[in-house]
Scaffold this motif. Structure first.
Motif, PDB file in Angstrom:
ATOM      1  N   GLY A  20       7.504 -47.386   1.300  1.00  0.00           N
ATOM      2  CA  GLY A  20       7.330 -46.538   2.464  1.00  0.00           C
ATOM      3  C   GLY A  20       5.993 -46.851   3.107  1.00  0.00           C
ATOM      4  N   SER A  21       5.585 -46.040   4.052  1.00  0.00           N
ATOM      5  CA  SER A  21       4.294 -46.254   4.699  1.00  0.00           C
ATOM      6  C   SER A  21       3.192 -45.551   3.913  1.00  0.00           C
ATOM      7  CB  SER A  21       4.336 -45.778   6.153  1.00  0.00           C
ATOM      8  OG  SER A  21       4.768 -44.418   6.217  1.00  0.00           O
ATOM      9  N   SER A  84       2.547 -37.858  10.306  1.00  0.00           N
ATOM     10  CA  SER A  84       2.993 -38.698  11.421  1.00  0.00           C
ATOM     11  C   SER A  84       2.615 -40.163  11.254  1.00  0.00           C
ATOM     12  CB  SER A  84       2.393 -38.168  12.728  1.00  0.00           C
ATOM     13  OG  SER A  84       2.600 -39.086  13.769  1.00  0.00           O
ATOM     14  N   ASP A  85       3.629 -41.013  11.047  1.00  0.00           N
ATOM     15  CA  ASP A  85       3.385 -42.459  10.961  1.00  0.00           C
ATOM     16  C   ASP A  85       2.712 -42.984  12.225  1.00  0.00           C
ATOM     17  OD1 ASP A  85       4.382 -42.754   8.414  1.00  0.00           O
ATOM     18  OD2 ASP A  85       6.132 -43.939   9.001  1.00  0.00           O
ATOM     19  N   ALA A  86       3.050 -42.386  13.362  1.00  0.00           N
ATOM     20  CA  ALA A  86       2.485 -42.852  14.634  1.00  0.00           C
ATOM     21  C   ALA A  86       0.969 -42.659  14.689  1.00  0.00           C
ATOM     22  CB  ALA A  86       3.144 -42.117  15.799  1.00  0.00           C
ATOM     23  N   SER A  87       0.444 -41.740  13.889  1.00  0.00           N
ATOM     24  CA  SER A  87      -0.994 -41.459  13.920  1.00  0.00           C
ATOM     25  C   SER A  87      -1.796 -42.322  12.949  1.00  0.00           C
ATOM     26  CB  SER A  87      -1.244 -39.977  13.595  1.00  0.00           C
ATOM     27  OG  SER A  87      -1.022 -39.719  12.212  1.00  0.00           O
ATOM     28  N   GLN A 117       6.196 -52.806   9.816  1.00  0.00           N
ATOM     29  CA  GLN A 117       5.104 -53.332  10.652  1.00  0.00           C
ATOM     30  C   GLN A 117       3.841 -53.549   9.825  1.00  0.00           C
ATOM     31  OE1 GLN A 117       3.827 -50.460  13.558  1.00  0.00           O
ATOM     32  NE2 GLN A 117       2.050 -51.663  14.147  1.00  0.00           N
ATOM     33  N   LEU A 118       3.486 -52.558   9.002  1.00  0.00           N
ATOM     34  CA  LEU A 118       2.274 -52.663   8.185  1.00  0.00           C
ATOM     35  C   LEU A 118       2.443 -53.682   7.063  1.00  0.00           C
ATOM     36  CD1 LEU A 118       1.404 -48.875   8.102  1.00  0.00           C
ATOM     37  CD2 LEU A 118       0.163 -50.663   9.345  1.00  0.00           C
ATOM     38  N   TYR A 119       3.647 -53.780   6.513  1.00  0.00           N
ATOM     39  CA  TYR A 119       3.914 -54.792   5.493  1.00  0.00           C
ATOM     40  C   TYR A 119       3.670 -56.182   6.084  1.00  0.00           C
ATOM     41  CZ  TYR A 119       6.132 -57.525   1.854  1.00  0.00           C
ATOM     42  OH  TYR A 119       6.353 -58.450   0.850  1.00  0.00           O
ATOM     43  N   GLN A 120       4.255 -56.432   7.250  1.00  0.00           N
ATOM     44  CA  GLN A 120       4.109 -57.739   7.903  1.00  0.00           C
ATOM     45  C   GLN A 120       2.643 -58.058   8.209  1.00  0.00           C
ATOM     46  OE1 GLN A 120       7.449 -58.911   7.067  1.00  0.00           O
ATOM     47  NE2 GLN A 120       6.582 -60.238   8.616  1.00  0.00           N
ATOM     48  N   ALA A 133      13.689 -54.733   6.498  1.00  0.00           N
ATOM     49  CA  ALA A 133      13.451 -53.416   7.097  1.00  0.00           C
ATOM     50  C   ALA A 133      14.723 -52.588   7.076  1.00  0.00           C
ATOM     51  CB  ALA A 133      12.962 -53.579   8.531  1.00  0.00           C
ATOM     52  N   LEU A 134      14.619 -51.381   6.551  1.00  0.00           N
ATOM     53  CA  LEU A 134      15.720 -50.424   6.573  1.00  0.00           C
ATOM     54  C   LEU A 134      15.320 -49.245   7.452  1.00  0.00           C
ATOM     55  CD1 LEU A 134      16.668 -50.486   2.803  1.00  0.00           C
ATOM     56  CD2 LEU A 134      17.970 -51.450   4.700  1.00  0.00           C
TER      57      LEU A 134
END
Length: 160
Positions: A20-21, A84-87, A117-120, A133-134
Motif C-alpha cells: 500500500g502507500s 489522504s494519499d493526495a496529501s 506511483q511511489l513504488y515506481q 498496479a491494482l
C-alpha cells in the motif's frame, strides 16, 4: 512527519508482496494494515483466496501467511493529512531488501495508484523489480464496486 508504525507481515514462505502507500489513521490506531472498516482489502482478499473474511488481526495474519502473501507499504515516513494519499509529501521509502532477501517473492502488487506511483519513483530504481498496479481497496475509490475489485485482484490468486 509521521513514521510507519506497523512492521511488515511476511515469512520465508511468502511469494506475493502487496504494497500500500501508507497506513490510514485507523490502521495506525489499530497497529495493523487496512484497519478502516470501510476498506475492502480484507473482503477482497477473502474472496480471492476462497476464505471467510477475517475479523481479528491474528485471523488476518493467518489468512495472508497461510497463502504465502506478504503485506507492507511503500512509505517509511512522510507528511500526510489524515488518511489522504493526495496529501502525501516528503516521502522516505521503505527498504524492501529484508523481505526480498528472506522470501522468494515472485510478484509484487501495489494497492492503488499512489502506491504504484511511489513504488515506481522510489523502489523500482533500487530493486529493478516491476510491480503490478491494482485498483485501490480504499473507500475513497468509490468508482470500483466490491465485485469489480475482486475481479481485478483475482490475478493474485492465480499466482499462488
Amino acid at each position: 512527519m509521521l513514521s510507519h508504525p506497523i512492521p511488515p507481515l511476511y515469512d520465508e514462505h511468502s511469494k506475493i508482496l502487496i504494497l500500500g502507500s501508507f497506513p490510514s489513521v485507523k490502521s495506525r490506531e489499530q497497529q495493523f494494515f487496512y484497519g478502516h472498516k470501510q476498506n475492502r482489502f480484507w473482503r477482497v482478499m477473502a474472496q480471492v483466496l476462497g476464505c471467510a473474511v477475517p475479523e481479528t488481526v491474528e485471523q488476518k495474519k493467518e489468512m495472508l501467511l497461510s497463502h504465502h502473501i506478504a503485506v507492507w507499504d511503500v512509505i517509511a515516513s512522510c507528511e500526510i493529512t489524515g488518511s489522504s494519499d493526495a496529501s502525501i509529501k516528503d516521502v522516505t521509502p521503505n527498504d524492501l531488501s529484508e523481505i526480498l532477501g528472506c522470501a522468494d517473492i515472485r510478484a509484487i502488487y501495489t494497492n492503488g495508484g499512489k502506491a504504484q506511483q511511489l513504488y515506481q519513483k522510489y523502489i523500482f530504481p533500487v530493486t529493478g523489480r516491476e510491480a503490478v498496479a491494482l485498483p485501490s481497496t480504499s473507500p475513497a475509490n468509490a468508482g470500483y464496486s466490491l465485485e469489480r475489485l475482486v475481479e481485478a485482484w483475482r490475478m493474485i490468486g492465480e499466482e499462488l
